[in-house]
Design an enzyme around this catalytic site. Structure first.
Site, PDB file in Angstrom:
ATOM      1  N   ASP A  41       0.931  -1.254  -0.041  1.00  0.00           N
ATOM      2  CA  ASP A  41      -0.109  -0.033   0.033  1.00  0.00           C
ATOM      3  C   ASP A  41       0.822   1.352   0.001  1.00  0.00           C
ATOM      4  O   ASP A  41       0.825   2.210  -0.857  1.00  0.00           O
ATOM      5  CB  ASP A  41      -1.121   0.058   1.025  1.00  0.00           C
ATOM      6  CG  ASP A  41      -0.570  -0.153   2.576  1.00  0.00           C
ATOM      7  OD1 ASP A  41       0.867  -0.438   2.705  1.00  0.00           O
ATOM      8  OD2 ASP A  41      -1.448  -0.152   3.574  1.00  0.00           O
ATOM      9  N   GLY A 129      -3.357  -7.833  14.443  1.00  0.00           N
ATOM     10  CA  GLY A 129      -2.955  -7.824  13.225  1.00  0.00           C
ATOM     11  C   GLY A 129      -4.424  -7.320  12.480  1.00  0.00           C
ATOM     12  O   GLY A 129      -4.351  -7.822  11.250  1.00  0.00           O
ATOM     13  N   LEU A 130      -5.410  -7.378  12.997  1.00  0.00           N
ATOM     14  CA  LEU A 130      -6.826  -7.316  12.461  1.00  0.00           C
ATOM     15  C   LEU A 130      -7.426  -5.805  12.249  1.00  0.00           C
ATOM     16  O   LEU A 130      -8.558  -5.796  12.132  1.00  0.00           O
ATOM     17  CB  LEU A 130      -7.999  -8.332  13.037  1.00  0.00           C
ATOM     18  CG  LEU A 130      -7.362  -9.794  13.275  1.00  0.00           C
ATOM     19  CD1 LEU A 130      -8.356 -10.510  13.875  1.00  0.00           C
ATOM     20  CD2 LEU A 130      -7.024 -10.508  11.766  1.00  0.00           C
ATOM     21  N   GLU A 165      -3.474   8.099  12.360  1.00  0.00           N
ATOM     22  CA  GLU A 165      -2.270   6.820  12.569  1.00  0.00           C
ATOM     23  C   GLU A 165      -0.954   7.302  12.630  1.00  0.00           C
ATOM     24  O   GLU A 165      -0.250   7.264  13.261  1.00  0.00           O
ATOM     25  CB  GLU A 165      -2.760   5.568  11.772  1.00  0.00           C
ATOM     26  CG  GLU A 165      -1.830   4.556  11.911  1.00  0.00           C
ATOM     27  CD  GLU A 165      -2.569   3.163  12.766  1.00  0.00           C
ATOM     28  OE1 GLU A 165      -3.884   3.436  12.716  1.00  0.00           O
ATOM     29  OE2 GLU A 165      -1.808   2.551  13.431  1.00  0.00           O
ATOM     30  N   ASP A 177      -5.741  -0.437   5.717  1.00  0.00           N
ATOM     31  CA  ASP A 177      -6.787  -0.913   6.624  1.00  0.00           C
ATOM     32  C   ASP A 177      -7.868  -0.216   6.849  1.00  0.00           C
ATOM     33  O   ASP A 177      -9.092  -0.667   6.847  1.00  0.00           O
ATOM     34  CB  ASP A 177      -6.113  -1.050   8.118  1.00  0.00           C
ATOM     35  CG  ASP A 177      -4.673  -1.791   8.027  1.00  0.00           C
ATOM     36  OD1 ASP A 177      -4.475  -2.571   7.210  1.00  0.00           O
ATOM     37  OD2 ASP A 177      -3.802  -1.576   8.771  1.00  0.00           O
ATOM     38  N   TYR A 229       8.484  -2.217  10.874  1.00  0.00           N
ATOM     39  CA  TYR A 229       7.768  -1.695   9.795  1.00  0.00           C
ATOM     40  C   TYR A 229       8.185  -0.907   9.061  1.00  0.00           C
ATOM     41  O   TYR A 229       8.277  -0.637   7.875  1.00  0.00           O
ATOM     42  CB  TYR A 229       6.184  -1.774  10.661  1.00  0.00           C
ATOM     43  CG  TYR A 229       5.148  -1.008   9.580  1.00  0.00           C
ATOM     44  CD1 TYR A 229       4.203  -1.849   8.775  1.00  0.00           C
ATOM     45  CD2 TYR A 229       5.186   0.068   8.973  1.00  0.00           C
ATOM     46  CE1 TYR A 229       3.580  -1.542   8.005  1.00  0.00           C
ATOM     47  CE2 TYR A 229       4.210   0.599   8.155  1.00  0.00           C
ATOM     48  CZ  TYR A 229       3.283  -0.375   7.573  1.00  0.00           C
ATOM     49  OH  TYR A 229       2.598   0.034   6.544  1.00  0.00           O
TER      50      TYR A 229
HETATM   51  C1  GLA Z   1      -0.366  -2.750   8.525  1.00  0.00           C
HETATM   52  C2  GLA Z   1      -0.420  -1.167   7.908  1.00  0.00           C
HETATM   53  C3  GLA Z   1      -0.941  -1.208   6.478  1.00  0.00           C
HETATM   54  C4  GLA Z   1      -0.237  -2.061   5.496  1.00  0.00           C
HETATM   55  C5  GLA Z   1      -0.091  -3.501   6.441  1.00  0.00           C
HETATM   56  C6  GLA Z   1       1.064  -4.595   5.391  1.00  0.00           C
HETATM   57  O1  GLA Z   1      -1.585  -3.269   8.477  1.00  0.00           O
HETATM   58  O2  GLA Z   1      -1.504  -0.686   8.706  1.00  0.00           O
HETATM   59  O3  GLA Z   1      -1.199   0.041   5.956  1.00  0.00           O
HETATM   60  O4  GLA Z   1       1.016  -1.320   5.561  1.00  0.00           O
HETATM   61  O5  GLA Z   1       0.396  -3.350   7.698  1.00  0.00           O
HETATM   62  O6  GLA Z   1       0.445  -4.788   4.346  1.00  0.00           O
END
Ligand code: GLA
Length: 386
Positions: A41, A129-130, A165, A177, A229
């Site tokens: 993204d 992770g949701l 965020e 997300d 990240y």
């Molecule tokens: C997290 C981030 C998203 C995306 C994912 C990886 O969920 O919030 O923006 O980068 O990681 O695909």
């Protein structure tokens, strides 16, 4: 009464118990799983997430002053408050940074946000992770947009959530997300082009194909405001610069031999993940349309390998979850979300769900690992007023 209506009524009651008056309304926004398209993204690439049938719900009432008061049904989540005129992003901390960040970003976007009282409850597990954070941001963004009559579109509200965020919570995440949470439709994934932000629903057809989407929450915690990240994001910028393109989206498989010569090995592998992942997203959407979900297993598997070996964002627990699910009936499986912990998803024939669940639990127990949470999710509709 539907489940959502029950949740809404209970929440309105909790709001009244806490604030001594009724809310103006109740809004709900779902968490998400990403079917495929990871870390693409923020590289202007392609993603294919879907909103899930677990949501965060907020009851909100506008106030006549500029005070914000927030409380939560979560054990241990302290009530919080601040004055909109005195808000400073660096002071925001804990769960209340999300709603506060949304209010602040709406104001920066020109919406006259009044003070408000807010009570939140959620069935999206935190840290799994949701996208519990995006669910909260989107519920609040829609509530404040409705209450102020700002009438912002769903894509704009998703962007408000992303900015909250990035700028207030301090996590350098992309738009996926919040887009899934705002744009989700029943039984569909959201195909989103993160460059021009065009999107379309892609029917998943899980039910018709006898498949279930199993989520395996490893309980390994991750935090995207720090560490891996941001580091991966920096690698992607370096890779794009080294290849002379605006974003990694601009590269194709045919560019990879040149990338291998131009970049150091680690950066090259980060780039290869993004380039191949974009192609897998496009191919997955195409195959869903022509052949249905039974045809996409190999793409999910390949995506996981790419994240494990090239992007290096998986962890032993996620690999164990994926490998065990695959060995006990899943037609495809991969970690989902930002990585370094969180959840894996597996597409499993309905008849094999119990077997897959037991096998994963047994594999974790055999290695002395904390038992994962395992449950199925359905592709659900996006944020709404109840
Ligand atoms: C997290 C981030 C998203 C995306 C994912 C990886 O969920 O919030 O923006 O980068 O990681 O695909």
């Amino acid at each position: 009464m539907s489940t959502s209506a029950t949740v809404g009524t209970a929440l309105a009651r909790a709001f009244a118990g806490h604030f001594g008056r009724d809310p103006d309304g109740v809004w709900q926004a779902p968490g998400r799983v990403n079917l495929i398209g990871e870390h693409t993204d923020y590289n202007d690439g392609l993603v294919l997430p879907f909103a899930i049938d677990r949501a965060t719900t907020v009851a909100v009432a506008a106030r006549a002053d500029r005070t914000v008061r927030m409380a939560s049904g979560f054990p241990g989540a302290e009530p919080a408050g601040f004055d909109l005129d005195a808000f400073a992003p660096e002071q925001a901390a804990g769960w209340s940074a999300y709603p506060a960040g949304v209010a602040w970003e709406l104001e920066r976007a020109g919406v006259a946000v009044p003070g408000f009282d807010l009570f939140v409850t959620s069935e999206v597990p935190v840290g799994a992770g949701l996208s519990s954070s995006a669910a909260l941001e989107c519920a609040v963004a829609l509530a404040l947009s409705d209450l102020t009559g700002a009438g912002l579109g769903r894509a704009d509200l998703a962007d408000i959530g992303r900015r909250a965020e990035n700028n207030v919570v301090g996590a350098p995440t992309g738009i996926m997300d919040q887009s899934a949470s705002m744009l989700g439709t029943r039984d569909c994934a959201v195909y989103l082009d993160c460059r021009d932000l065009t999107s379309r629903p892609v029917p998943l057809g899980l039910e018709d194909s006898g498949l279930r989407c199993l989520v395996i929450d490893t309980k390994v915690s991750h935090a995207h405001a720090s560490g891996g990240y941001a580091d991966r994001r920096a690698s992607c910028v370096r890779g794009a610069q080294g290849m002379g393109v605006a974003a990694l989206r601009d590269l194709e498989a045919a560019d990879l031999p040149r990338a291998r010569r131009a970049l150091d090995d680690v950066t090259f592998r980060r780039v290869r993940h993004i380039v191949t992942e974009n192609e897998r997203v496009a191919r997955t959407a195409e195959l869903l349309g022509t052949h249905g979900p039974l045809a996409i297993g190999e793409l999910l598997d390949a995506s996981h390998r790419s994240m494990r070996d090239d992007f290096e964002i998986s962890c032993p627990e996620l690999n164990l979850a994926v490998d065990t699910a695959r060995a006990s009936g899943a037609i495809g499986a991969r970690m989902t979300g930002g990585g370094f912990g969180g959840s894996a998803i597996a597409l499993v024939p309905a008849d094999d769900v119990d077997r897959a669940r037991s096998a994963v639990l047994a594999a974790f127990a055999a290695r002395g690992l904390r038992a994962p949470d395992i449950f199925t999710v359905l592709p659900a509709k996006g944020a709404r007023r109840l």
